[in-house]
Design a protein around this motif. Structure first.
Motif, PDB file in Angstrom:
ATOM      1  N   ALA A   1       1.892   6.603  -6.773  1.00  0.00           N
ATOM      2  CA  ALA A   1       0.888   7.581  -7.208  1.00  0.00           C
ATOM      3  C   ALA A   1       1.374   9.006  -6.953  1.00  0.00           C
ATOM      4  O   ALA A   1       1.210   9.894  -7.796  1.00  0.00           O
ATOM      5  N   LEU A   2       2.007   9.222  -5.776  1.00  0.00           N
ATOM      6  CA  LEU A   2       2.524  10.548  -5.460  1.00  0.00           C
ATOM      7  C   LEU A   2       3.642  10.945  -6.420  1.00  0.00           C
ATOM      8  O   LEU A   2       3.697  12.091  -6.895  1.00  0.00           O
TER       9      LEU A   2
ATOM     10  N   GLN B   1       2.282   1.687  -3.456  1.00  0.00           N
ATOM     11  CA  GLN B   1       1.297   2.202  -4.403  1.00  0.00           C
ATOM     12  C   GLN B   1       1.035   3.688  -4.170  1.00  0.00           C
ATOM     13  O   GLN B   1       0.923   4.471  -5.121  1.00  0.00           O
ATOM     14  N   ARG B   2       0.949   4.082  -2.875  1.00  0.00           N
ATOM     15  CA  ARG B   2       0.751   5.502  -2.583  1.00  0.00           C
ATOM     16  C   ARG B   2       1.962   6.315  -3.025  1.00  0.00           C
ATOM     17  O   ARG B   2       1.819   7.404  -3.586  1.00  0.00           O
TER      18      ARG B   2
ATOM     19  N   GLN C   1       0.827  -1.199   0.000  1.00  0.00           N
ATOM     20  CA  GLN C   1       0.000   0.000   0.000  1.00  0.00           C
ATOM     21  C   GLN C   1       0.866   1.256   0.000  1.00  0.00           C
ATOM     22  O   GLN C   1       0.581   2.216  -0.716  1.00  0.00           O
ATOM     23  N   ARG C   2       1.950   1.238   0.803  1.00  0.00           N
ATOM     24  CA  ARG C   2       2.855   2.390   0.813  1.00  0.00           C
ATOM     25  C   ARG C   2       3.505   2.579  -0.550  1.00  0.00           C
ATOM     26  O   ARG C   2       3.677   3.705  -1.032  1.00  0.00           O
TER      27      ARG C   2
END
Length: 288
Positions: free
Chosen positions: A174-175, A170-171, A167-168
């Motif tokens: 995205a960032l 992917q975030r 999840q980190r």
């Protein structure tokens, strides 16, 4: 050119980062799938132990060989699952210790089960009941379940860590993509503004030159283009036309000066001729 090179570099860098993130994400997904498969295999081993327990107790009561006929096949399947679990555990020392103890307990319980079934078959129900009532089977079963639970807890904790890391990732991806897009957009806006400013300057330079030429002010300095494009070519053409006009007007001025000088000479000659004529006339009149 440098700005475009910068944008291209950013795009290439973004592509590289995206590729690395994709590879890292794939590895993380594989780890998650591996841990999930390990948890399913551990559930399968728990089901195997419960199934064998139910079969041995059914045989203990009935003495019917059909009750335990499926035990060899279940053991073979369990051995295959154990091999997969060991492969998934790999170098994890904590899970490896749990698995080693579980296998030792499995060997003890299989030995107990064989002894119990042999007593039921050869000596009857009461003899088997005495062995069963020792509670050894329940102790082994509980101990095995504790070891499986230990492996499951470690695997579950690892799965949570892997999912959180994914999840980190992917975030972060995205960032990074958002920052890359915004940075590229800002650079493109900057380039567009520079181009607009350059075009405006070139147009104003062209207008200044044309207006000066319309007012016959050919002393104005040549226009300087800020871009190497059609507007730049137009400014150069106006500069050339201004130079040609200045040269033509210079020729006209020089020709006018020559004409004026010739007129002055003609006028002087005429005055001289007239004076000569008057002198000759006076001489003639004296003789008459």
């Amino acid at each position: 050119l440098l700005a475009f090179a910068f944008v291209a570099t950013m795009m290439l860098s973004g592509t590289g980062v995206a590729y690395l993130a994709q590879v890292r994400g794939q590895v993380t997904h594989e780890q998650i799938a591996k841990t999930s498969a390990e948890l399913k295999d551990l559930e399968h081993l728990g089901s195997y132990v419960r199934a064998v327990t139910a079969m041995q107790r059914a045989y203990l009561i009935s003495g019917d060989d059909a009750a335990v006929a499926a035990v060899p096949a279940l053991r073979a399947d369990a051995n295959a699952v154990i091999t997969r679990v060991q492969a998934n555990i790999g170098g994890d020392a904590e899970q490896g210790a749990y698995m080693q103890r579980w296998q030792q307990l499995l060997v003890q319980r299989r030995a107990f089960t064989n002894r119990l079934l042999a007593a039921r078959k050869n000596q009857g129900f009461e003899a088997a009941k005495v062995i069963f009532n020792t509670g050894e089977d329940n102790q082994l079963y509980s101990a095995m379940q504790n070891e499986v639970d230990g492996i499951s807890q470690v695997a579950t904790a690892r799965l949570k860590v892997e999912e959180a890391a994914n999840q980190r990732l992917q975030r972060g991806l995205a960032l990074a993509e958002l920052i890359g897009v915004l940075a590229a957009l800002m650079v493109l806006i900057f380039i567009a503004l520079r181009l607009i400013r350059s075009i405006s300057i070139n147009i104003q330079t062209s207008l200044d030159l044309v207006e000066a030429m319309a007012q016959k002010d050919l002393a104005i300095a040549d226009g300087v283009s800020t871009t190497d494009d059609e507007l730049g070519s137009t400014i150069q053409a106006i500069n050339s036309m201004k130079g040609a006009m200045a040269e033509a007007m210079g020729e006209v001025s020089r020709s006018s000066a020559h004409v004026a000088e010739a007129g002055t000479q003609i006028e002087a000659t005429a005055r001289q001729i007239a004076e000569t004529t008057r002198n000759e006339q006076r001489h003639v009149e004296q003789f008459v």
